[in-house]
Write an enzyme that holds these catalytic residues in place. Structure first.
Site, mmCIF file in Angstrom:
data_model
loop_
_atom_site.group_PDB
_atom_site.id
_atom_site.type_symbol
_atom_site.label_atom_id
_atom_site.label_comp_id
_atom_site.label_asym_id
_atom_site.label_seq_id
_atom_site.Cartn_x
_atom_site.Cartn_y
_atom_site.Cartn_z
ATOM 1 N NE ARG A 11 -1.321 2.570 2.816
ATOM 2 C CZ ARG A 11 -0.850 3.731 3.252
ATOM 3 N NH1 ARG A 11 -0.822 4.790 2.459
ATOM 4 N NH2 ARG A 11 -0.353 3.841 4.476
ATOM 5 C CG ASP A 12 3.019 4.555 2.874
ATOM 6 O OD1 ASP A 12 2.449 5.428 2.196
ATOM 7 O OD2 ASP A 12 3.894 4.823 3.719
ATOM 8 C CG HIS A 200 3.708 4.810 8.848
ATOM 9 N ND1 HIS A 200 3.255 3.788 8.047
ATOM 10 C CD2 HIS A 200 4.112 5.795 7.990
ATOM 11 C CE1 HIS A 200 3.364 4.129 6.763
ATOM 12 N NE2 HIS A 200 3.890 5.352 6.716
ATOM 13 C CG HIS A 202 8.000 7.498 5.393
ATOM 14 N ND1 HIS A 202 7.874 7.131 4.078
ATOM 15 C CD2 HIS A 202 6.781 7.298 5.943
ATOM 16 C CE1 HIS A 202 6.634 6.737 3.828
ATOM 17 N NE2 HIS A 202 5.938 6.830 4.949
ATOM 18 C CB CYS A 233 7.506 10.256 -6.046
ATOM 19 S SG CYS A 233 7.108 11.046 -7.610
ATOM 20 C CG ASN A 242 6.768 2.875 4.235
ATOM 21 O OD1 ASN A 242 6.430 2.770 3.067
ATOM 22 N ND2 ASN A 242 5.988 3.427 5.137
#
Lengths: 293, 293
Positions: A11-12, A200, A202, A233, A242
């Site tokens: 997903r992420d 969560h 990054h 991106c 992540n």
């Protein structure tokens, strides 16, 4: 000691990759993850396909996702329309995002924080009534790209307004946090909820794994990670992936924390999704020999 | 709270890079580092130029290295011949390596550990007599690529046999350690020496920054890092760089630890050496916007 590692790569990780990944490759990614021992996966996002084209095949992915006993799939949901889709596809839980700051909330889900909190309550009630698990994720909990510093008290206040959450995830969406921030935020949120805490991270500024250790030692029940460390991106150099599942598993297992995930297998899953994306993934465990030799 | 960040990019970073870096570019790197506030730099290695061609211009580098009050330069030394060169070039301190395992010692400096310990004693005595600072670095202190796991007691025993050390550096040469290892090793070494402890981490398995936080909290006085996070070799995918100075400074400063190093300036030094090497450096702070905005 054990810690639950929640796989969010499908997903992420994928949603931020500009290269479209075919459904077949997503299924192969899921199969490799499950074979490696992963038992909780955030597999899809039920957002408008125009906004996140990479997630447009959510229903097809869930229809073909491998199933083994004890395995739970989560879908990300931002509103009731997303919940409708989640309920139809048979995910086991929903992850509902509320962002900590007004500006980011408007940009991320097109509503002010107040309405996002109301939406969370409505979605959570319906999801729980349908027997689904409900996670509240507080986005930008460590800092906002538009508003800057986010006060831990502000995050705690938001968590307090979402008592339906069965699990509270604190997301360092833009990767600015440090272990000191993890400890401060944990202390603040612990004052308002007894729900299991999940983090969560990054690795945008190389603090992700240090934060993971801090979260573990502050009592976190679960950590998000993506096999391969995918995400980011090329058109937005600051959006990075992540923390990588394989690197996190190495770190945890070597510290005596059991995850149930087999290292070579999950590193292989990371390398394979890298091939699908046509790039070298940030995860490092796929590039080094086994340790100890 | 303060912590000394020792810049090792000009030595440990560059020595592993296959692209020859001209002396002019090394001087520019040193000038950028000093301008950023770095005050202790491991600038050169006095090893045989046939073995480490990148360090063949050590004398020329030191002759042109910028000098400001309070700035100290160190040179790496493996034997008395190296010390002779160090004494002639005017470094302020020598860093003498003794490797924790026999196999690696034979490969790294062509002598068994026993003789490396004797050499350390002889080099340290002469260096101290000449007024130079003396660091003992224990290489492969967290694991050996040939012999595998290294017992913290074995490292402590080695440190105990080198009482001339004014500073003891524990090097995770191959980047296998975790915070649990840092704590165990610190406890073992603390039993045999009162010298300031310094740590040297490589980020090979993404544990470097978590280890840095663990070392800080275990009482380390200094941490090695390289601006840009340079190091490693494309022909040996497992040899990766030191933790990056700019990423470490971000982490430390945001945790309230003062380093005296200016973040944008040191990130610029990392980007500049990356241009000299013709590659994107692993350091992440050079690629992201200032935080908080």
């Amino acid at each position: 000691m054990t810690l639950e590692v929640i796989e969010v790569g499908p997903r992420d990780g994928l949603q931020n990759e500009p290269v479209p990944v075919p459904t077949d490759a997503k299924i192969a990614y899921l199969e490799a993850l499950v074979a490696a021992g992963v038992r909780r996966i955030e597999a899809v996002s039920f957002v408008h396909p125009g906004r996140v084209p990479q997630m447009a095949d959510a229903e097809r992915v869930m229809a073909r996702a491998p199933r083994v006993p004890g395995l739970r799939y989560a879908g990300l949901v931002l509103n009731e329309r997303g919940l409708d889709r989640a309920l139809e596809t048979g995910v086991d839980e929903v992850n509902v995002v509320v962002v900590a700051t007004e500006t980011f909330s408007l940009r991320n889900q097109g509503m002010p924080v107040e309405r996002a909190v109301e939406t969370f309550g409505a979605v959570a009630a319906r999801a729980r009534a349908a027997g689904l698990g409900v996670t509240l994720t507080v986005g930008a909990a460590f800092g906002c790209p538009f508003e800057g510093e986010v006060d831990p008290g502000q995050v705690a206040e938001l968590v307090a307004r979402c008592p339906e959450a069965q699990e509270v995830a604190l997301a360092d969406t833009i990767g600015v946090g440090t272990p000191a921030d993890v400890r401060r935020l944990t202390a603040a949120v612990r004052e308002v909820t007894a729900a299991p805490l999940r983090f969560h991270f990054h690795n945008t500024r190389s603090t992700g794994y240090a934060n993971a250790v801090a979260a573990l030692e502050a009592g976190a029940a679960a950590l998000d990670a993506s096999a391969g460390g995918i995400g980011g991106c090329p058109f937005a150099p600051e959006a990075t992936g992540n923390i990588a599942t394989e690197d996190l598993v190495y770190l945890l297992e070597r510290m005596g924390v059991r995850t149930g995930i087999a290292l070579p297998a999950v590193a292989g899953a990371g390398l394979a999704i890298g091939r699908s994306l046509g790039k070298e993934v940030p995860a490092q465990l796929g590039r080094v020999a086994a340790w100890p030799p």
